[in-house]
Design a protein around this motif. Sequence first.
Motif, mmCIF file in Angstrom:
data_model
loop_
_atom_site.group_PDB
_atom_site.id
_atom_site.type_symbol
_atom_site.label_atom_id
_atom_site.label_comp_id
_atom_site.label_asym_id
_atom_site.label_seq_id
_atom_site.Cartn_x
_atom_site.Cartn_y
_atom_site.Cartn_z
ATOM 1 N N THR A 74 54.201 -2.161 -18.308
ATOM 2 C CA THR A 74 52.760 -2.319 -18.085
ATOM 3 C C THR A 74 52.413 -2.081 -16.625
ATOM 4 N N ASP A 75 53.270 -2.566 -15.720
ATOM 5 C CA ASP A 75 53.034 -2.432 -14.286
ATOM 6 C C ASP A 75 53.807 -1.227 -13.761
ATOM 7 N N ALA A 76 53.089 -0.315 -13.120
ATOM 8 C CA ALA A 76 53.695 0.946 -12.684
ATOM 9 C C ALA A 76 54.831 0.739 -11.695
ATOM 10 N N TYR A 77 54.766 -0.347 -10.891
ATOM 11 C CA TYR A 77 55.803 -0.553 -9.889
ATOM 12 C C TYR A 77 57.165 -0.852 -10.513
ATOM 13 N N ARG A 78 57.197 -1.175 -11.817
ATOM 14 C CA ARG A 78 58.471 -1.449 -12.478
ATOM 15 C C ARG A 78 59.123 -0.184 -13.018
ATOM 16 N N ASN A 79 58.416 0.909 -13.015
ATOM 17 C CA ASN A 79 58.956 2.147 -13.570
ATOM 18 C C ASN A 79 60.173 2.610 -12.780
ATOM 19 N N ARG A 80 61.215 2.959 -13.505
ATOM 20 C CA ARG A 80 62.390 3.558 -12.866
ATOM 21 C C ARG A 80 62.139 5.024 -12.556
ATOM 22 N N ALA A 81 61.350 5.674 -13.364
ATOM 23 C CA ALA A 81 60.964 7.057 -13.080
ATOM 24 C C ALA A 81 60.181 7.094 -11.773
ATOM 25 N N GLY A 82 60.514 8.053 -10.934
ATOM 26 C CA GLY A 82 59.883 8.143 -9.628
ATOM 27 C C GLY A 82 60.652 7.447 -8.532
ATOM 28 N N LYS A 83 61.669 6.674 -8.905
ATOM 29 C CA LYS A 83 62.509 5.962 -7.941
ATOM 30 C C LYS A 83 63.866 6.665 -7.840
ATOM 31 N N PRO A 84 64.648 6.326 -6.816
ATOM 32 C CA PRO A 84 66.000 6.893 -6.727
ATOM 33 C C PRO A 84 66.825 6.565 -7.966
#
Length: 938
Positions: free
Chosen positions: A718-728
């Motif tokens: 629900t919260d975008a900051y938890r997405n693994r996509a877009g992170k290392p």
Amino acid sequence: MKKNILVGVILSCGLCAGNSSEALGQAAASSTDLQTPGSDSLVRIAYRTVNRKDIPGAISILNPPQYLDKHFGTYPLEGVEAFAGGTNLWNIGTALVLIDGVPRSIGDITTNEIEQITFLKGANAVVLYGSRAANGVMLITTKRGKAGAPVINVRLNTQVSKPKSYPDYLGAADYMTYYNKALKNDGLPALYADTTIAKYAAHSNPYQYPDIDYFSSDYLRKFFNVHTANAEFSSGTERARFYALAGFHNQNSLLNFGEGKNEHVTRLNLRGNIDLKLNDYISTYVNVSTVFFTSRNALGNYWQRADSLQPHRFAPLIPISYIAAGSKGSQALAGGRRNLIDGKYLLGGTQQFLTNPISDVYGAGYNIFTSRQFQYTSGIDVDLRNLLSGLSFHGEVSVDYSNRYNESVNNTYAIYVPSWNKINGKDSITDLTMYNKDAKPGTQNLSNTWSDQLIDFNFHIDYKNTFQEKHNVSVMFLADGMRRRQTGDYQYRTNANAGLHLGYNFDQRYYAEFSGTAVNSTRLPAGKRVAFSPTASLGWVLSEEGFLKGSSVVDRLKLTASAGIVNTDLDFGINNYYLYDAVYSPTAYYSWADGTFVNRTTTISRGQNLGLTYAKRKEFNLTIEGALYKGKIGFMASLFHIKKDGMPVQNYSLYPDFFFTGYPETSFVPYANFGANRYQGFDFSLNFHERVGAVKLTIGAAGTYVTTKALKRDELFTDAYRNRAGKPVDAIFGLQSQGLFGDQGEIDQHATQRFGTVKPGDIRYVDQNGDKVIDERDEVMLGRWGSPFTGGLNITAQWKDFTLFVLGTGSFGGTAIRNGDYFWVTGAAKYSGVVRNSWTEETKNNASYPALSTLGSGNNFRNSDYWTYSTDRFNISKVQLTWSLPKKILKGSFVKGVNIYVSGFDLLTIAKNRDIMELNIGSIPQTRSYNFGVKGEF
């Protein structure tokens, strides 16, 4: 990111570094070599050997014989990140290691045996090895005999290795004190009285009031020794050449008591390479290598258990001299013992601790681990110039076999629990209770047997010719196959591919190459097992153009660009066959008729997908390399952009919840080609060579920067900051902390933290989504496990017959987490020194560690930035001083040369968190080593 890459390229081209024949990991040959084809060195790449000037881009090269005398070490990859860029093969996965073209382990070889190490990084460089090479290839080529008079090299080394540090655990009195504090924090009464603590602190009777330090000199040596020796033999004629090596390694242990004194590691490695020229058209070769490895150790895992037992639990040794004379039963019990240590002590313990690391070393027996490798390769080269000028055939077959097993002698031993009393004012043992029995059956037990069998073959037809002295053409048709089986395998592991290489260069100025393979994988469904991997590269030698030719600055400047797609099944995992099939299996039990009848349910763990296919490595890279100022400066730099696409995952987010359940664990969701990662960055190597007065100075630098990004993940946060996509790809997730709670009022006013009971002194976390609740939904990215940048420096200063070599390596940008029982202290676990500044009411304004608890602390001991630390470091990895005996001393003798050298390994770590990074918990400590060696040539 683009800015970082641009800066890297500018640095790579602008910094000065030498490139003499003595330089480590030189990226380009000297200008003289580059301009003279006959003197150019040769480089081994996929199934062929080319002149250094003709190699495609994204390949790094090391030649150990050029530097081994000034930088001796037995491990082939020691400090390579300081010699050449990209030696980590851009960190996109586990690389394929090939020794003389055959898949083998880096542990099967020592540096002495190696002629060249080639790091094949780019897709164009690795594609001919098929799907197994998609994460890069480390190609190791062993030495071969040379025609001429026999050459014998003998090298002897002796090394002292001293531990850098040991874990810092609290002593008995301190443990009791802090445990009482933990009880107080929990609202519980103290367990240890002050008088009791005082007795343990006094050390007046260490057997009644023990304070055991398992890392003290009572049990451990100050250092251990390593001795190595090897001898090389080379000789032959134009018809027959022979190279042989014999190496021996012996190492003892830090343990200095009981069976620990017998601990050792031995390794014997033998190699023989034979080359035969049968006639003017046919040559053949045979390579044979064997490794015999044995290690003996005491049973019980001393290092792991020493990190878990509290210091006051019991005395591991009970002196029989303390047994009261009037205690006939205890005297009789001690008299019937079979394990009497040094004629003075019985083995101690408690009913709760029937074994312990010290008693194990004395009485549990020992284990001998044995490993054997046999590797055989033979090949044939046929010149077919009578059929067509430039045509040749090459074939090779390899058979490897290895096995390993444990052979142990398991003994049991009795432990004794004493009862202490004062007799005539003296501490005495008035009663002994024995648990278990002493038994030494002498039976040798075999366990953990494992074997590995490999058959590898390849053959290729090559065509290479030059037309009108400027048009250089090369063609290769290739077939390669491998069949491997290990203990526990139900079917052979296979790999097969057919390859094509087309190469053209005009006057060694303009280059064009195409390489591709048709790959086959039995891990995929029928109809999807064959795919084609195409790659291409273009090269341009700018220094041959009119605007640079004859330049007094630029000796050589070459630009290479390559792109391609490599199909791979590596992302399916080593043993993951039949992922495309649905899998049904029996699972949980159920009953009916009040338990009269019982049966098992059948469940499915994945659905079927007959369209599952290869993951793909899609890549573009750009390489620039050159030499300046008559070979004084040499450089190479590569930019790369890689996308690994179509990695198989189960896409739960695309299916309704009833497609999968928790118990019994059931899933109808199939594997699909969905996941994707991106890897991009640059690598460089620079070398500078100059004479400063009477000193020949060589300075080299190298580095690799890799940034990663998870492009596609199966997730529905629900919260975008938890997405693994877009992170290392190696991102660390956890909670963000805000210090420690000072009192109950702060807890009441803060968002509810749902990780167990929260008390004053516990860690306070940030409510990321503002829902007034702290749970897993508040986890954010904290850092990344790996270090984006790795590299180093190497410096060589030669004055007369003395050579000083210094190696420094470093890594920057990584993050780690302090965890495990050493840092996350709870319950009655052994307390480490980290608790000394734990929170209490008295220390709450400056405490650096949460409040101790005996009831557990789910709130505190979880991933959060409270526990993270930077792993940035720079190491002085090696300093070696070598003296070469002057030739005039050896003149007239059978000795051609002698080198005497002293060196130090891992001498200094410069890092903010050095104490943590140099600490091993539950295993043998890291060491700092000092070596003395002699090499003679005859």
